[in-house]
Write a protein that holds these residues in place. Structure first.
Motif, PDB file in Angstrom:
ATOM      1  N   SER A 682       0.924  -1.021   0.054  1.00 29.84           N
ATOM      2  CA  SER A 682       0.042  -0.194   0.049  1.00 29.84           C
ATOM      3  C   SER A 682       0.736   1.105  -0.098  1.00 29.84           C
ATOM      4  O   SER A 682       1.490   1.451   0.872  1.00 29.84           O
ATOM      5  N   SER A 683       0.886   2.000  -1.024  1.00 29.49           N
ATOM      6  CA  SER A 683       1.794   2.961  -1.095  1.00 29.49           C
ATOM      7  C   SER A 683       1.019   4.600  -1.605  1.00 29.49           C
ATOM      8  O   SER A 683       0.309   4.369  -2.558  1.00 29.49           O
ATOM      9  N   THR A 684       0.981   5.430  -0.777  1.00 34.96           N
ATOM     10  CA  THR A 684       0.494   6.788  -1.110  1.00 34.96           C
ATOM     11  C   THR A 684       1.511   7.734  -1.038  1.00 34.96           C
ATOM     12  O   THR A 684       2.266   7.708  -0.149  1.00 34.96           O
ATOM     13  N   ILE A 685       1.244   8.810  -1.903  1.00 35.84           N
ATOM     14  CA  ILE A 685       2.132   9.817  -1.870  1.00 35.84           C
ATOM     15  C   ILE A 685       1.346  11.000  -2.036  1.00 35.84           C
ATOM     16  O   ILE A 685       0.193  10.990  -2.906  1.00 35.84           O
ATOM     17  N   GLN A 686       1.526  11.979  -1.340  1.00 38.75           N
ATOM     18  CA  GLN A 686       0.996  13.201  -1.556  1.00 38.75           C
ATOM     19  C   GLN A 686       1.760  14.577  -1.852  1.00 38.75           C
ATOM     20  O   GLN A 686       3.075  14.600  -1.268  1.00 38.75           O
ATOM     21  N   ASN A 687       1.473  15.149  -2.768  1.00 42.73           N
ATOM     22  CA  ASN A 687       2.287  16.341  -3.346  1.00 42.73           C
ATOM     23  C   ASN A 687       1.374  17.690  -2.962  1.00 42.73           C
ATOM     24  O   ASN A 687       0.393  17.692  -3.142  1.00 42.73           O
ATOM     25  N   LEU A 688       2.126  18.703  -2.773  1.00 39.87           N
ATOM     26  CA  LEU A 688       1.332  19.998  -2.667  1.00 39.87           C
ATOM     27  C   LEU A 688       2.264  20.734  -3.468  1.00 39.87           C
ATOM     28  O   LEU A 688       3.165  21.427  -2.952  1.00 39.87           O
ATOM     29  N   ASP A 689       1.713  21.244  -4.440  1.00 37.05           N
ATOM     30  CA  ASP A 689       2.404  22.021  -5.562  1.00 37.05           C
ATOM     31  C   ASP A 689       1.660  23.226  -5.639  1.00 37.05           C
ATOM     32  O   ASP A 689       0.759  23.457  -5.558  1.00 37.05           O
ATOM     33  N   THR A 690       2.735  24.038  -5.997  1.00 37.88           N
ATOM     34  CA  THR A 690       2.336  25.499  -6.087  1.00 37.88           C
ATOM     35  C   THR A 690       2.146  25.868  -7.497  1.00 37.88           C
ATOM     36  O   THR A 690       2.895  25.282  -8.363  1.00 37.88           O
ATOM     37  N   MET A 691       0.861  26.237  -7.623  1.00 36.94           N
ATOM     38  CA  MET A 691       0.500  26.825  -9.129  1.00 36.94           C
ATOM     39  C   MET A 691       0.833  27.846  -9.408  1.00 36.94           C
ATOM     40  O   MET A 691       1.235  28.337 -10.346  1.00 36.94           O
ATOM     41  N   TYR A 692       0.500  28.771  -8.281  1.00 34.26           N
ATOM     42  CA  TYR A 692       1.006  30.453  -8.730  1.00 34.26           C
ATOM     43  C   TYR A 692       1.182  30.957  -7.252  1.00 34.26           C
ATOM     44  O   TYR A 692       0.407  30.761  -6.439  1.00 34.26           O
ATOM     45  N   ALA A 693       2.308  31.727  -6.974  1.00 33.54           N
ATOM     46  CA  ALA A 693       2.484  32.556  -5.892  1.00 33.54           C
ATOM     47  C   ALA A 693       2.915  33.952  -6.232  1.00 33.54           C
ATOM     48  O   ALA A 693       3.684  34.158  -6.690  1.00 33.54           O
ATOM     49  N   GLY A 694       1.952  34.700  -5.635  1.00 32.94           N
ATOM     50  CA  GLY A 694       2.368  36.148  -5.772  1.00 32.94           C
ATOM     51  C   GLY A 694       3.328  36.788  -4.927  1.00 32.94           C
ATOM     52  O   GLY A 694       4.072  35.932  -4.145  1.00 32.94           O
ATOM     53  N   TYR A 704       9.074  31.072  -2.829  1.00 34.16           N
ATOM     54  CA  TYR A 704       7.904  30.148  -2.124  1.00 34.16           C
ATOM     55  C   TYR A 704       8.028  28.920  -2.839  1.00 34.16           C
ATOM     56  O   TYR A 704       7.919  28.676  -3.970  1.00 34.16           O
ATOM     57  N   ASN A 705       8.560  27.851  -1.936  1.00 33.83           N
ATOM     58  CA  ASN A 705       8.296  26.373  -2.577  1.00 33.83           C
ATOM     59  C   ASN A 705       7.210  25.364  -2.234  1.00 33.83           C
ATOM     60  O   ASN A 705       6.606  25.832  -1.070  1.00 33.83           O
ATOM     61  N   SER A 706       7.002  24.469  -3.142  1.00 36.24           N
ATOM     62  CA  SER A 706       6.005  23.688  -2.359  1.00 36.24           C
ATOM     63  C   SER A 706       6.600  22.902  -1.261  1.00 36.24           C
ATOM     64  O   SER A 706       7.710  22.710  -0.914  1.00 36.24           O
ATOM     65  N   PHE A 707       5.626  22.203  -0.406  1.00 34.83           N
ATOM     66  CA  PHE A 707       5.962  21.630   0.747  1.00 34.83           C
ATOM     67  C   PHE A 707       6.771  20.135   0.127  1.00 34.83           C
ATOM     68  O   PHE A 707       6.264  19.598  -0.877  1.00 34.83           O
ATOM     69  N   PRO A 708       7.751  19.425   0.785  1.00 31.25           N
ATOM     70  CA  PRO A 708       8.305  18.085   0.434  1.00 31.25           C
ATOM     71  C   PRO A 708       6.990  17.270   0.312  1.00 31.25           C
ATOM     72  O   PRO A 708       5.933  17.174   1.182  1.00 31.25           O
ATOM     73  N   ALA A 709       7.233  16.446  -0.520  1.00 32.34           N
ATOM     74  CA  ALA A 709       6.157  15.168  -0.796  1.00 32.34           C
ATOM     75  C   ALA A 709       5.949  14.258   0.596  1.00 32.34           C
ATOM     76  O   ALA A 709       6.969  14.250   1.257  1.00 32.34           O
ATOM     77  N   SER A 710       4.895  13.967   0.738  1.00 30.79           N
ATOM     78  CA  SER A 710       4.908  13.110   1.912  1.00 30.79           C
ATOM     79  C   SER A 710       4.414  11.467   1.518  1.00 30.79           C
ATOM     80  O   SER A 710       3.871  11.443   0.632  1.00 30.79           O
ATOM     81  N   ARG A 711       4.774  10.679   2.231  1.00 22.00           N
ATOM     82  CA  ARG A 711       4.766   9.175   1.809  1.00 22.00           C
ATOM     83  C   ARG A 711       4.764   8.178   2.618  1.00 22.00           C
ATOM     84  O   ARG A 711       4.879   8.297   3.685  1.00 22.00           O
ATOM     85  N   ARG A 712       3.700   7.323   2.391  1.00 16.64           N
ATOM     86  CA  ARG A 712       3.683   6.150   3.237  1.00 16.64           C
ATOM     87  C   ARG A 712       3.510   4.892   2.451  1.00 16.64           C
ATOM     88  O   ARG A 712       2.913   4.705   1.238  1.00 16.64           O
ATOM     89  N   MET A 713       3.994   3.904   2.832  1.00 13.48           N
ATOM     90  CA  MET A 713       4.221   2.616   2.086  1.00 13.48           C
ATOM     91  C   MET A 713       4.396   1.415   3.126  1.00 13.48           C
ATOM     92  O   MET A 713       5.494   1.427   3.816  1.00 13.48           O
ATOM     93  N   LEU A 714       3.603   0.531   3.087  1.00 13.39           N
ATOM     94  CA  LEU A 714       3.336  -0.800   3.935  1.00 13.39           C
ATOM     95  C   LEU A 714       3.579  -1.900   2.810  1.00 13.39           C
ATOM     96  O   LEU A 714       2.751  -1.955   1.999  1.00 13.39           O
ATOM     97  N   GLN A 715       4.735  -2.469   3.032  1.00 13.59           N
ATOM     98  CA  GLN A 715       4.668  -3.822   2.389  1.00 13.59           C
ATOM     99  C   GLN A 715       4.659  -5.199   3.433  1.00 13.59           C
ATOM    100  O   GLN A 715       5.263  -5.262   4.419  1.00 13.59           O
ATOM    101  N   THR A 716       3.927  -6.078   2.944  1.00  9.17           N
ATOM    102  CA  THR A 716       3.885  -7.063   3.587  1.00  9.17           C
ATOM    103  C   THR A 716       4.071  -8.488   2.611  1.00  9.17           C
ATOM    104  O   THR A 716       3.231  -8.591   1.888  1.00  9.17           O
ATOM    105  N   ALA A 717       4.914  -9.335   3.175  1.00  4.56           N
ATOM    106  CA  ALA A 717       5.130 -10.527   2.783  1.00  4.56           C
ATOM    107  C   ALA A 717       4.944 -11.701   3.384  1.00  4.56           C
ATOM    108  O   ALA A 717       5.405 -11.613   4.673  1.00  4.56           O
ATOM    109  N   ARG A 718       4.037 -12.426   3.171  1.00  7.02           N
ATOM    110  CA  ARG A 718       3.898 -13.657   4.196  1.00  7.02           C
ATOM    111  C   ARG A 718       3.864 -15.217   3.215  1.00  7.02           C
ATOM    112  O   ARG A 718       3.632 -15.232   2.204  1.00  7.02           O
ATOM    113  N   ALA A 719       4.033 -16.133   4.135  1.00  8.32           N
ATOM    114  CA  ALA A 719       3.904 -17.356   3.757  1.00  8.32           C
ATOM    115  C   ALA A 719       3.327 -18.387   4.737  1.00  8.32           C
ATOM    116  O   ALA A 719       3.354 -18.089   6.319  1.00  8.32           O
ATOM    117  N   ARG A 720       2.552 -19.284   4.553  1.00 11.25           N
ATOM    118  CA  ARG A 720       1.785 -19.957   5.577  1.00 11.25           C
ATOM    119  C   ARG A 720       1.596 -21.246   4.877  1.00 11.25           C
ATOM    120  O   ARG A 720       1.286 -21.623   3.827  1.00 11.25           O
TER     121      ARG A 720
END
Lengths: 783, 298
Positions: A682-694, A704-720
């Motif tokens: 499960s991987s999610t990325i959020q970007n906050l982009d500046t379109m226009y800054a007066g 004025y810069n955009s915020f750094p991107a935020s990320r979440r990634m959960l990987q699960t490998a399993r064997a049973r």
């Protein structure tokens, strides 16, 4: 063991009026596991245990006992026995005559293992500063935190951050007469522990507490129903009683031991009051009555209806405006701010209690008909009417962060609304493999908002194809238009310039909030389900777009300095597509998986508010008579304005992108052996982009810069692997690998104390990375 | 003559034959369908006796119709009598559900007819397996899938993915299910909500947010989903987007709410950006009962 257990349960049931049991079966799942979890940067990540404990050692995962005899049944199930997410459930009786259910469930909501705080709950909702912290503050009477405070903070103790939810319920269902059913039951839920509670002392001074929670909710219901084949009639009553044992919260100010009110800078410095105070969630009760029914009509038709009434009340004691003993008319600074009474005196509260009351009325009428085998339609009208009958209070102002007095006549609002919706839907079968549906609806809304009235017209269109038995295609679309009516600029919030007496809008009247603004909505959905043989494949795609626009009326009010366009959120677009499948590959091997991609884009348009006088800053046009001040600094006498100036304007886009996928391979090489290997991400990325800054937001020296991107990634490998040793006994072994990677500037930079020495947080990162290996072995035994 | 007319209009022969069939009893049915022997333990079999006075022997034909012609066909699908038995699994939505609604028209199915699922030809048997043994371990009433959520994911696959995002309710952990909020059997309101509105649905667990409050926050009173996505989100607290952008969707006036917070204007560790953003100060976003709570910070 089996014999004695069965005898015990059978005897118990016999005493309860049940016959001797003919069949008793038990099933037990237990395992031993070892989990090794490594967390980066020291503290243990709470993420994997947010809703349940993952222990090392022995776990009784499930025990189930079932009794069965002719028309009776009884079962009891326990899961995760002894853990903080355990549950017990039992159900039984004589179906169709009398049934009962009872349960007890525990669930934690863990936030962090790494919270640290100098505050300690000393009882009655008071968070006191302790030890070195108190002494340090005592000796310094700090206006800002000094090095000693910092040292003491570094030694702040760890505090638990999370609460436990315990729920017990009992439900009974009777059939005292033919076609008549009565159900009654009750539920008791407690939530106890702590939560991260912001408790700021000033505009730039965030304080965060591990505040205690002690909530109890009791609920009860009674349902009665007469259900004949031709008609049904039901009545039900529900009571929900919420009790907060910590009505108010008080906490020490680390910057002050004694109250003071010297100047207005306490608003930003947070150093006026010695204690803060806030109102916690109030005790409240909700009563709900509902009458509903349905009757069969000729031509395969049915009429159903529902009418409901609810009353929500809260009658807590009202707090004082503040606990700051210097906030009274005898203090020159307070008096100058317009305070004419002692704000800390309970006698000067607007009322001794907060008398809240909301009444809700609902009704529904629905006529459904299927006059022909290929045609069905439904016409319905429903309404939701919320009337806020809470006492209203007139206030001459309020204490901001317990530090300064703000004079402004205000009346507490009574938020209420009404929605009436009429809809018509028709479904028709064109051929045996094609059917379609159309629908139209009209909704009328009335609210205590800046746009008090509105209407939404909606149309839907859909087709379902079934060209062959194992293929199903569903296409649907929705188009809706919401239009506000009655936007009244005369009542839009304004401020008056002290310098010129000129009246300014305090926010752009072009701002139409997203829940009342004019909106065009488009939704399209496609869905395919294909089941060739033993395999199944599903495809889905969805697109929705909300576009907000300026509604009726000229938002400028004739003022050239006011934006004439729509501000705030301008559009919200969601796109998603996914596939899921289950396919037998060869022989005893099956592969199944899923993948979904979704992307959300939200566009925001705003403007730096500026001082009215700021526009005359030497480089631009100005407003006559307003005092000039520096960029982004407002003179006290200057009003703020949503300035129609490209230098003030800014636009951003927030993009959320997600990839969520998983697959597993199941193999049964021999009848007794089942093996499964799988992987999920499960991987999610959020970007906050500046379109226009007066230029007010972005300059050459300070871009004025955009915020750094935020990320979440959960990987699960399993064997049973599971091996069926005997008909009753299965042994299993499993291994699981988890890896969680997250980056987020908002959580990665939360120290106990911030760089400006102005804030104290709990030092919590709620999304801390971790890697874990879990290995276990267990058995399933049926007896 | 009647048969000729029916045949001319292309109508099913089965209607004629089904009406001619007679009851044969469960023992005859189980002669071939022995896999349903365990139906004796099914809650339906017990309830039919206790509530309707229908003995087990008559239970099969209560739902499937009289079976004499079907039985006489002896498994020969070419025999016209074979198809006279009613199998809801082979019927279209409304026709399949009609069998169940003989007894289950009330209760949570009160508004089934005309509901979204009914109009989309979803039927009871798409989710429920009537012959399941007992009560399926109590987890869910006779569902074909392991849980109610798995039943919903059959069509709502995007929700299966969404609920696995970082900020989620405990569906993945099995501590709640879709039916905690939705009534798939029909509801008077949009999205098949079990309660009248989204806030009322949320108040079932979050009673502390119910108020009424002295200072209400209008969107919190009207629709929790303005700020929260209950099906899962990238953001903490399942927010639809993070603060301050979330708040700035509505609040763009009066100095700091409209400030263009970016990487350079303010330190990323600022109390207006870090952690809870605006909520670091305006924490009473769901409403306040404090006389000094107009700005939702007490």
């Amino acid at each position: 063991m089996k014999k004695y257990l069965s005898l015990f349960l059978a005897s118990t049931m016999s005493l309860a009026g049940f016959p001797a049991w003919a069949e008793v079966s038990h099933e037990i799942d237990m395992k031993v596991q070892n989990r090794s979890q490594k967390t980066f940067l020291g503290a243990k990540s709470a993420t994997p245990e947010e809703y349940g404990e993952i222990p090392n050692g022995f776990i009784l995962e499930r025990y189930l006992v079932e009794f069965d005899k002719e028309n009776y049944l009884f079962d009891f199930e326990a899961t995760n026995v002894g853990l903080n997410n355990q549950s017990l459930r039992t159900e039984g009786g004589k179906p169709g005559s009398m049934m009962w259910k009872a349960g007890y469930d525990m669930m934690p909501h863990l936030f962090s293992y790494e919270a640290r705080s100098p505050f300690t709950h000393v009882g009655e909702g008071t968070m006191g500063l302790q030890g070195a912290w108190r002494n340090t503050a005592l000796t310094s009477h700090n206006n800002s935190f000094n090095a000693g405070v910092s040292t003491a903070l570094a030694n702040a103790p760890y505090v638990p951050l999370g609460f436990d939810v315990e729920t017990a319920n009992l439900d009974l269902k009777f059939h005292p007469a033919k076609d008549f059913t009565m159900e009654l039951g009750s539920m008791r839920q407690t939530k106890r522990g702590t939560k991260a509670q912001p408790a700021a002392f000033g505009f730039s001074n965030a304080i965060e507490l591990a505040a205690p929670i002690d909530w109890v909710t009791n609920e009860a219901y009674l349902d009665m129903q007469l259900a004949k084949k031709e008609y049904q009639l039901a009545f039900n009553y529900r009571l929900s009683d919420f009790n907060n044992k910590i009505a108010n919260l008080f906490w020490d100010n680390p910057k002050r031991l004694t109250d003071q009110y010297i100047n207005s800078s306490h608003y930003s410095a947070g150093d006026g009051t010695s204690k803060g105070q806030l109102s916690n969630a109030p005790d409240n009760q909700a009563h709900a009555l509902k009458l509903e029914g349905g009757v069969a009509l000729p031509m395969n038709s049915r009429f159903s209806f529902e009418g409901g009434y609810q009353r929500w009340t809260a009658n807590n004691d009202m707090m004082t405006y503040t606990g700051n003993s210097q906030m009274w008319q005898g203090n020159a600074t307070a008096a100058a701010a317009g305070l004419t009474f002692a704000a800390f005196d309970p006698a000067n509260r607007p009322s001794a209690t907060v008398d809240g009351r909301i009444d809700v009325y609902t009704y529904l009428f629905r006529l459904t008909s299927r006059p022909l085998s290929w045609l069905k339609g439904t016409l319905s009208h429903d309404a939701y009417i919320m009337e806020n009958k809470s006492s209203q209070y007139n206030l001459p102002g309020w204490a901001v962060f317990d530090n300064v007095w703000h004079s402004e006549n205000a009346t507490t609002p009574r938020e209420q609304f009404r929605e009436d919706k009429t809809s018509l839907k028709v479904d028709y079968e064109v051929t045996s493999w094609l059917s379609g549906d159309v629908g139209v609806s009209h909704k009328y809304e009335k609210k205590t908002r800046e746009i008090p009235k509105g209407k939404t017209d909606e149309a839907t269109l859909g087709f379902q194809f079934r060209p062959v038995k194992n293929l199903f295609v569903n296409l649907s679309g929705l188009f809706s238009a919401r239009r506000g009516n009655g936007m009244d600029l005369q009542h839009y919030p304004t401020t008056v310039s002290a310098a010129t007496g000129r009246r300014y809008f305090t926010e752009s009247p072009g701002l139409r909030r997203i829940d009342v603004a004019d909106r065009n909505r488009t939704v399209a959905r496609a869905q395919v389900q294909w089941t060739p043989g033993e395999a199944s494949v599903g495809l889905s795609a969805r697109l929705s777009e909300d576009k907000y626009r300026l509604g009726k009326g000229d938002p400028t009010g004739g003022d050239v300095f006011v934006y004439s366009e729509h501000m705030g959120m301008t559009s919200d677009i969601n796109r998603s597509m996914g596939v899921d499948f289950a396919v037998p590959v060869i022989g005893s091997i099956e592969v199944d998986g899923y993948y979904t991609f979704d992307m959300n884009s939200r566009y925001l348009k705003s403007s730096q508010t500026a001082c009215a006088g700021q526009v005359a800053n030497g480089t631009g046009y100005g407003l006559p008579g307003e005092p000039v001040s520096g960029t982004n600094t407002c003179a006290a006498t200057s009003a703020t304005i949503m300035l129609n100036d490209p230098r003030s304007r800014w636009e951003t886009r927030v993009n959320d992108r997600s990839h969520i996928a998983g697959f597993s391979v199941t193999a049964r090489p021999i009848a007794k052996l089942k093996t499964v290997v799988g992987y999920d991400i499960s991987s999610t990325i959020q970007n906050l982009d500046t379109m226009y800054a007066g230029s007010f937001a972005s300059t050459a020296a300070d871009p004025y810069n955009s915020f750094p991107a935020s990320r979440r990634m959960l990987q699960t490998a399993r064997a049973r692997g599971e091996y069926k040793l005997t008909e009753n006994l299965t042994v299993a072994a499993n291994y699981q690998f988890e890896k969680f990677d997250a980056t987020d500037f908002a959580y990665g930079n939360v120290p106990l104390r911030d760089a400006s020495n102005a804030s104290i947080f709990l030092g919590v990162n709620p999304i801390r990375n971790y890697v874990a290996h879990t290995i276990g072995t267990g058995v399933n035994y049926k007896f | 003559m009647l048969a000729a007319i029916i045949a001319m209009f292309g109508l099913s022969r089965t209607a004629v034959f089904a009406a001619d069939a007679e009851a044969v009893g469960a023992a005859t049915c189980l002669g071939c369908h022995d896999k349903h022997e365990s139906f004796k333990k099914n809650i339906h079999a017990k309830a039919l006796v206790n509530a309707k006075g229908i003995e087990f022997e008559k239970s099969c034909e209560t739902c499937h119709g009289n079976g004499s012609l079907h039985a006489a066909a002896g498994g020969n699908k070419e025999d016209a009598g074979f198809a006279t038995i009613k199998n809801p699994g082979n019927l279209k939505g409304a026709a399949a559900s009609a069998t169940c609604l003989q007894c289950h028209e009330g209760g949570k199915r009160m508004h089934w007819q005309g509901s979204t699922h009914d109009m989309k030809n979803v039927s009871c048997v798409d989710c429920h397996g009537m012959h399941a043994d007992k009560i399926n371990g109590g987890k869910a009433p006779l569902l074909k899938k392991a849980s109610a959520a798995d039943s919903c994911y059959q069509c709502h696959a995007e929700k299966k993915a969404q609920i696995r995002k970082s900020g989620h309710m405990p569906l993945v952990e099995g501590k709640m299910g879709c039916t905690g909020c939705h009534n798939p059997h029909g509801s008077p309101v949009d999205k098949l909500l079990a309660k009248n509105t989204i806030p009322e649905t949320c108040y079932q667990c979050h009673q502390d947010k119910r108020g009424p409050f002295m200072w209400d926050h209008a969107p919190a009173r009207e629709n929790c989903a303005t700020c929260h996505d209950p099906h899962g989100s990238h953001n903490e607290k399942m927010l639809v987007t993070r603060s301050p952008q979330l708040c700035q969707g509505c609040h763009v006036g009066g100095r700091h709410p409209a400030t263009a917070y970016g990487n350079s204007v303010s330190d990323l560790a600022s109390n207006r950006l870090a952690y809870k953003g605006c909520v670091n100060c305006h924490f009473a976003v769901h409403g306040s009962n404090n006389p000094s709570g107009k700005w939702l910070n007490r």
